[in-house]
Each structure stands twice: as structure tokens, then as C-alpha cells.
Design a protein around this motif. Structure first.
Motif, short mmCIF file in Angstrom:
data_model
loop_
_atom_site.label_atom_id
_atom_site.label_comp_id
_atom_site.label_asym_id
_atom_site.label_seq_id
_atom_site.Cartn_x
_atom_site.Cartn_y
_atom_site.Cartn_z
N ASN A 619 0.83 -1.21 0.00
CA ASN A 619 0.00 0.00 0.00
C ASN A 619 0.86 1.26 0.00
O ASN A 619 0.58 2.24 -0.71
N GLU A 620 1.94 1.25 0.80
CA GLU A 620 2.81 2.42 0.89
C GLU A 620 3.49 2.72 -0.44
O GLU A 620 3.60 3.87 -0.86
N LEU A 621 3.96 1.65 -1.12
CA LEU A 621 4.63 1.85 -2.41
C LEU A 621 3.64 2.26 -3.49
O LEU A 621 3.97 3.03 -4.39
N LYS A 622 2.41 1.73 -3.40
CA LYS A 622 1.37 2.14 -4.35
C LYS A 622 1.09 3.63 -4.19
O LYS A 622 1.03 4.38 -5.18
N LYS A 623 0.95 4.09 -2.94
CA LYS A 623 0.70 5.51 -2.68
C LYS A 623 1.85 6.37 -3.19
O LYS A 623 1.65 7.44 -3.75
N LEU A 624 3.07 5.88 -3.00
CA LEU A 624 4.24 6.64 -3.43
C LEU A 624 4.29 6.75 -4.95
O LEU A 624 4.60 7.81 -5.50
N SER A 625 3.97 5.64 -5.64
CA SER A 625 4.00 5.68 -7.11
C SER A 625 2.94 6.64 -7.64
O SER A 625 3.17 7.36 -8.61
N LEU A 626 1.77 6.67 -6.98
CA LEU A 626 0.72 7.61 -7.38
C LEU A 626 1.16 9.05 -7.13
O LEU A 626 0.93 9.94 -7.95
N ALA A 627 1.79 9.27 -5.96
CA ALA A 627 2.27 10.62 -5.63
C ALA A 627 3.35 11.07 -6.61
O ALA A 627 3.39 12.22 -7.04
N CYS A 628 4.22 10.12 -6.98
CA CYS A 628 5.29 10.43 -7.92
C CYS A 628 4.69 10.77 -9.29
O CYS A 628 5.14 11.72 -9.96
N SER A 629 3.66 10.02 -9.69
CA SER A 629 3.00 10.29 -10.96
C SER A 629 2.32 11.65 -10.94
O SER A 629 2.38 12.41 -11.91
N LYS A 630 1.68 11.96 -9.82
CA LYS A 630 1.01 13.27 -9.68
C LYS A 630 2.03 14.40 -9.74
O LYS A 630 1.80 15.44 -10.37
N GLU A 631 3.18 14.18 -9.09
CA GLU A 631 4.24 15.19 -9.10
C GLU A 631 4.69 15.46 -10.54
O GLU A 631 4.93 16.60 -10.93
N PHE A 632 4.77 14.39 -11.31
CA PHE A 632 5.18 14.51 -12.71
C PHE A 632 4.16 15.33 -13.50
O PHE A 632 4.50 16.26 -14.22
N MET A 633 2.88 14.96 -13.34
CA MET A 633 1.83 15.66 -14.10
C MET A 633 1.69 17.10 -13.65
O MET A 633 1.45 18.00 -14.47
N ASP A 634 1.82 17.36 -12.35
CA ASP A 634 1.75 18.74 -11.86
C ASP A 634 2.87 19.58 -12.47
O ASP A 634 2.67 20.73 -12.85
N GLY A 635 4.07 18.96 -12.55
CA GLY A 635 5.20 19.66 -13.15
C GLY A 635 4.95 19.96 -14.62
O GLY A 635 5.28 21.03 -15.13
N LEU A 636 4.33 18.98 -15.31
CA LEU A 636 4.04 19.16 -16.73
C LEU A 636 3.00 20.26 -16.94
O LEU A 636 3.14 21.11 -17.83
N GLN A 637 1.96 20.25 -16.09
CA GLN A 637 0.92 21.28 -16.22
C GLN A 637 1.46 22.67 -15.89
O GLN A 637 1.08 23.66 -16.52
N ALA A 638 2.36 22.72 -14.89
CA ALA A 638 2.96 24.02 -14.56
C ALA A 638 3.80 24.53 -15.73
O ALA A 638 3.78 25.73 -16.05
N SER A 639 4.52 23.61 -16.38
CA SER A 639 5.32 23.99 -17.55
C SER A 639 4.41 24.46 -18.69
O SER A 639 4.72 25.42 -19.39
#
Length: 692
Positions: A619-639
Motif C-alpha cells: 500500500n505504501e509503495l502504491k501511494k508513493l508511485s501515485l504521488a510520484c506520478s502526480k508530481e510529474f503531471m503537476d510539473g508538466l501542467q505548470a510547464s
């Protein structure tokens, strides 16, 4: 000198003038010192080796090599060649199998025992350190860029603040009477710890910089209070004058048990340089949560400074701590400081130092770890009362944090450089764009306008495409994975090793070494989780980096600035933090209370299985992978947003320029001359950044 040459040259040792001295760079010094009778024939075939001797105008032969070795040793003794950097160079040679371990150990120990010229009162000048030279140059450039182009001021300020406000942490540990407070007071240059207004308590204290001095008492949360058996109180963190801190942390204060940590803000040069000192409660804290807090700080610290009373060094508790730190800590380095040396004679100091080094190596061997880990430890002898060795210790820390070999400082500078280079490129491209527009090419202007509008319309479509790919990637994530079965297999091996250790002690009617069991347990599980997280990181990074490349190809046009988070760094920073404190306490309790070895084996299997299950890693690694994916998309949207605004701004500027060029020819020429001058200045700035 004679002993050194005899050891590595044997019967081939020649008579060399013991007073000869020569200056070479530290990397060259490491290479020369590694030459011996065993490897001389290989070295002389290397062109780079021949070049060294050509440079110093010596013929390449055994005599010249031995002469150079003596000259380098004398230069190290006289502080003309930096000992620490030579040792680092030797370590690199060992890692690359150029220097065998036995030779490496002899040369390193010989160098470490050299009596260097006294530089007790020499204070390292900040301006001589590579980090400060570079950051000062980059700060000047940053200000020039702000003056040249206001549209990037916010981004320039962020880069400047990030580089200049970086923090370096030192975690300080030690048993009672190790002299922590007096040594730290001497290091920071002010008697702030262990005095009447800041009493020595069991609290963890973080000493940081503040122009206006303050003390802050941070309290345990309600849940933390309950877990500690305290009557829950609603307490807000308090920022008070340093003189008032005793009301909350003093032994007689009813609030003392509720204090989680103390933060001291002090106006002192060492702290102003970004160095934070974490004064820990000590080893084997009775409060589990506080021990976990201490370990968390140690994990994130750049250095661990372990203090031992010189007259009582190398206790079992000290040795277990050092072994555990060497094996498990992410810290950049372990420094052992032998205190109170003013109470020891010179001979006694040398004996204590040698005994401590041998004890660490012996303890590593006993625990089944690589003895060479002991070579990673740096040693200092100090006396706070007589101010002996304090400046040497500070100088080493400053060199380590801010010198040319500091990985962290170099990374800060490289990131700062990259951002300034990128911004300079953006401004240059913008200036070049304006110059082309001012050239009066109406067809080019019209095409540019159409391209800008097309880029804007395509951005949202491309972003939605990437979002769809990201969602598909997330659906594939499944961390109920088979690796958990391998965790149980490894935990079974750890259990068997502990059982073997306990049985060995009981069969010989000896006391069970619980410090040793704790290290076996923590180090075994720690290695297991490191491997697991590495595998996890590879899977996530591979997929997200694939999306990163897709985004780079889609968006990296002249008009788009791609600024995405780095997946590996994000994962490293946010991986689950695993505490072994409670597990070890349960392990010790089980071993103490169960005498039957078969039952003990069963109970340990259950204990370790429950430990793994309760971590809930899938569960912890699943949450981390989702958070990492969100971080990526947030960065892309900010760009995307940033680029969209930039394109709209360019469109307006283009219209304004065409209007001015048509209406006022004189203004047109003046604008062009200013832009050409600005472009030349940017070229010069770009070259200056590259050389930092």
C-alpha cells in the motif's frame, strides 16, 4: 619515510634524501604513493605516468618514483598537499581495483598517523573554499540577469534562494560524559549548551541560525503523548526567549516530558553559513519515540559526529553504535571525536587513537561485516577546555561541506549553473527572436505569428494525450507483488543468524550480546529494504522516464520550457522511513524471556512476519508511485501554463515591435542596437557561468 619505502619497495628500496619536498596536485600524489615494487612495471607503461615525471623534470625510474614519494610525504606533513584529498584519491584507486586492499590499508594508515605541522590556530577562510568562490560568482551573474530581463526575475530569485539557503546537517551523538556540550559550545563559538538558561536535558536540540536569537519548545502530539504513557495535554509549540527555555525543559518542569525537541536560533557565523547542528539525547534513549526522532535526524544528516571521552573510549556501547552507523546510515560520513585529550600525554593519545581504530575494525569483523568500513571513519582529538583540535575539526567540516570534493556543494552549484544557463538561453532566444522581427521581414513575422497560435492550440491536446498514458501506467501498478515472499525468505535468514548467535552464547554460558543482536537485526532488514526499494525505483523510474521522453519530444520546441521533477530524486526523498526501534525491543524481550530454542525460533518467525506485514509496504509503495506520478503531471501542467503565458507574451511583443518599426524608423534602429548589445552581453554571461 624509511619505514614507508621499506614496506612498499622491500629490497628495492633506495637511499633517498629524507628532506626532499615537492608540490603536486592531490590526485597525482595519490597515484605516486600507490606505486610499489609489485606494480612499478605496470605504471611505467602508462603515458599519463610518464607525463607526470616530464612535468617535474625527473627521469622515470625507481629512484625518481621513491624520491617523489618522499617529497609528497613531506609536502603533506607541511600542509602543502591536502591529506584528506589524497586519502580520497587512494580510496578511488582502491574502488577501481588499481590498488589492492592490503596496500591501500597500509598507505592510508601511514598517512593518517603522520604528524602534520601544527595548524591549531589557523582558521580556514571561506573565500578560499570552492563553493563560496563559485556561488559568489553565480550570485553576481544572477543579479546581472535580473537587470537585463525582468520577465525571469521570479525564476532567478528562486534559483538564487535555493542555492544560497541550502542547509548542511551535523548529528552529534555520544554517551554520558563524552563532552558533547562543551565541545559543541567550543565549535560554534558560544556557551549555549549545558549552561543555566539552557539546561542539559534528554531533549533533542537543533541549533540553527537566526539573527534574532530565540528558543522554541516543540511538543509531542496527543497520540504521541498517549503512546508514551503521558496524560494527554493540548500543547502548542512555544517560541520564547532563550532565558525562558528552562521553564519548559528543566528537570523540575512538569512540561519537560512533553517536549519533543528544542530549536535554538543563534546568531553565529558557523550557523549563518547554513550548518545546522543536531544535539541528540544520546545512545539507547529510554523513550522509543525520541530514539526514532534521533535516528531520523541521523539518517538525513550530512555527517554524524560521535564523541567519546578519550580516557574511556571504545566502550561496547560506542562500538555497537559505530558499527551500526557504518553499516546502515545514509550519512555522508562518520567522524569520531576523542574528547578531554588535555588529560592524556602525547603517547597516551596515540595509543588511545590506535586502540579505537583497531577496536572498530575488530567489532566489524566480529559482526560479520567488511573490516574496510573502518577506513571510512575520520578521527579527531580535541579538548574544549584547552581549545585543542577544535579549529582542525571545524576546518575539516568546512572542507567537507564546501570544498572541491563535496558532492552536495558541487550538486548545489551544478543545479544553480544549469538554471542560470537555461534562463540565459531563454533570454538569448528571445533577444534573437526580436532582432529577427526587427529585420523587417513581414513574411517571417506572419509565419511566426501563425506558429505561435498553432503551438498554443496543440499544447492542451498533447497534455491530454500524456495524461491518458499516465493513467494507463497507473493501472498497471500492482505491489501485492511476489517480492514479499522473498522478504520472508530473507527474514528467515536473519532469524537463523540471531538464533545461532544466542545458542552460541548459551552453550558457553556467556551473556547474550544484545547490542550485537540489534545490529544483526537492523542491518539485515535494512539491506533487504534497500534492495526492495531499489527494484521498485527502477520500475517506476523506467515508466515515468519513458513519459518524460515523450513529453520532451512533444514539447521541447523553441517556445516550450520543460521543467519536470526528477523521478529518482523524488523517490529517494519520499521512500518509506522504516524504524527498527520497536522491533529490536521486542526481539530483546523475546530472547530474554524464552529459553527453549525451538520455541524462540517460532516466536522470532512470528515477530518478523508481523513486522513485515504491519509495514504495509504494498500500500505504501502504491501511494508513493501515485504521488510520484502526480508530481510529474503537476510539473508538466505548470510547464504548460508557463509556456502558454510566454507564448501570449511573445505574440503581444511581436505586434508591438511591428507597430513601432512601421511608425518610427529612428526608434527602430535604436531598439536594434540595444538588442545587439544585450545579445553580446548574454553571450559573455553564458561563458562566465560555464567556467564556474
Amino acid at each position: 619515510m624509511n619505514d614507508f619505502l621499506e614496506q612498499i619497495w622491500g629490497v628495492k628500496k633506495l637511499y633517498i634524501d629524507p628532506n626532499f619536498s615537492i608540490f603536486v596536485d592531490e590526485q597525482t600524489a595519490s597515484a605516486i604513493l600507490s606505486v610499489s615494487a609489485k606494480n612499478y612495471d605496470r605504471y611505467i607503461l602508462l603515458e599519463s605516468f610518464k607525463t607526470i615525471f616530464d612535468t617535474v623534470k625527473l627521469e622515470l625510474n625507481e629512484y625518481s618514483v621513491q624520491l617523489m614519494q618522499v617529497g609528497i610525504l613531506n609536502a603533506i606533513i607541511n600542509l602543502k598537499i591536502k591529506l584528506d584529498e589524497v586519502l580520497n584519491g587512494l580510496e578511488e584507486l582502491r574502488k577501481n581495483d588499481i590498488l589492492d586492499f592490503v596496500s591501500f590499508k597500509f598507505i592510508s594508515e601511514y598517512l593518517s598517523n603522520l604528524k602534520l605541522v601544527e595548524k591549531q590556530n589557523s582558521v580556514l577562510k571561506k573565500e578560499d573554499l570552492t563553493f563560496y568562490k563559485n556561488i559568489n560568482s553565480l550570485n553576481l551573474i544572477c543579479n546581472e540577469l535580473k537587470a537585463l530581463d525582468e520577465s525571469h526575475i521570479k525564476r532567478l530569485e528562486n534559483a538564487e534562494n535555493s542555492a544560497n539557503n541550502s542547509k548542511f546537517y551535523i548529528a552529534v551523538t555520544g554517551v554520558i560524559n563524552a563532552g558533547k556540550s562543551s565541545t559543541l559550545n567550543a565549535m560554534i563559538g558560544k556557551k549555549i549548551l549545558g549552561v543555566s538558561n539552557v539546561p542539559e536535558t534528554a531533549n533533542l536540540s537543533v541549533i540553527t541560525y537566526s539573527k534574532d536569537e530565540f528558543a522554541k519548545a516543540v511538543f509531542w502530539s496527543g497520540n504521541e503523548q498517549e503512546s508514551m504513557g503521558l496524560e494527554p495535554k493540548k500543547l502548542q509549540d512555544l517560541k520564547v526567549d532563550v532565558s525562558e527555555l528552562v521553564k519548559y525543559t528543566g528537570a523540575s518542569s512538569p512540561l519537560a516530558p512533553y517536549v519533543k525537541q528544542v530549536i535554538l536560533g543563534v546568531d553565529l557565523p558557523m550557523l549563518e553559513d547554513g550548518i545546522n547542528i543536531v544535539d541528540t539525547p544520546g545512545l539507547d534513549d529510554a523513550v522509543i519515540l525520541r530514539e526514532e526522532l534521533t535516528k531520523a535526524y541521523m539518517q538525513e544528516s550530512d555527517f554524524t559526529l560521535h564523541l567519546m571521552n578519550g580516557a574511556q573510549s571504545a566502550t561496547k556501547k560506542d562500538m555497537s553504535f559505530i558499527v551500526n552507523t557504518l553499516k546502515n546510515s545514509k550519512s555522508g560520513g562518520l567522524i569520531v571525536v576523542l574528547t578531554h585529550i588535555d588529560k592524556l600525554s602525547s603517547n597516551d593519545q596515540a595509543e588511545v587513537l590506535e586502540y579505537t581504530k583497531k577496536s572498530i575494525a575488530a567489532e566489524l569483523k566480529e559482526y560479520g561485516f567488511d573490516e574496510s568500513l573502518a577506513l571510512d571513519v575520520k578521527f579527531f582529538l580535541v579538548s574544549a577546555v584547552k581549545n585543542i583540535g577544535i579549529e582542525n575539526l571545524k576546518n575539516y567540516l568546512y572542507e567537507s561541506f564546501f570544498g572541491s570534493n563535496s558532492k552536495k556543494a558541487n550538486l548545489i552549484i551544478e543545479n544553480y549553473k544549469k538554471e542560470l544557463l537555461h534562463i540565459t538561453r531563454l533570454i538569448k532566444e528571445d533577444v534573437d527572436f526580436k532582432l529577427r522581427m526587427l529585420g523587417g521581414n513581414r513574411v517571417l513575422a506572419k509565419e511566426t505569428m501563425e506558429n505561435l497560435k498553432l503551438s498554443l492550440s496543440n499544447l492542451e491536446e498533447d497534455l491530454n494525450s500524456l495524461k491518458a498514458q499516465m493513467n494507463e501506467f497507473i493501472k498497471k501498478l500492482d505491489y501485492s507483488f511476489s517480492e514479499l515472499s522473498s522478504l520472508k525468505s530473507i527474514s528467515s535468514k536473519i532469524k537463523n543468524r540471531i538464533i545461532s548467535d544466542v545458542k552460541y552464547a548459551r552453550d558457553r554460558k556467556q551473556k547474550v550480546n544484545f547490542d550485537r543482536l540489534g545490529v544483526i537485526c537492523e542491518s539485515g532488514f535494512n539491506d533487504m529494504f534497500i534492495d526492495l526499494f531499489r527494484e521498485f525505483g527502477v520500475v517506476i523510474a523506467k515508466d515515468i522516464n519513458s513519459l518524460y521522453e515523450t513529453a520532451r519530444i512533444k514539447f521541447n520546441s523553441d517556445n516550450f520550457t520543460l521543467n519536470l521533477p526528477k523521478t529518482k530524486e523524488y523517490l529517494d526523498k519520499n521512500l518509506p522511513k522504516i524504524s527498527f526501534t520497536q522491533l529490536k525491543q521486542d526481539l530483546f524481550s523475546t530472547v530474554k524471556n524464552v529459553s527453549d530454542m525451538e520455541i524462540l525460533s517460532q516466536k522470532l518467525t512470528t515477530l518478523f512476519d508481523e513486522f513485515i506485514v504491519n509495514l504495509n509496504l504494498p500500500n505504501e509503495l502504491k501511494k508513493l508511485s501515485l504521488a510520484c506520478s502526480k508530481e510529474f503531471m503537476d510539473g508538466l501542467q505548470a510547464s504548460l501554463h508557463q509556456t502558454s503565458q510566454s507564448l501570449k507574451s511573445k505574440e503581444k511583443e511581436l505586434l508591438d515591435m511591428l507597430s513601432v518599426a512601421k511608425a518610427d524608423e529612428a526608434q527602430h534602429r535604436e531598439d536594434r542596437a540595444l538588442l545587439e548589445s544585450k545579445f553580446d552581453k548574454l553571450e559573455e554571461i553564458y561563458n562566465r557561468i560555464s567556467t564556474c
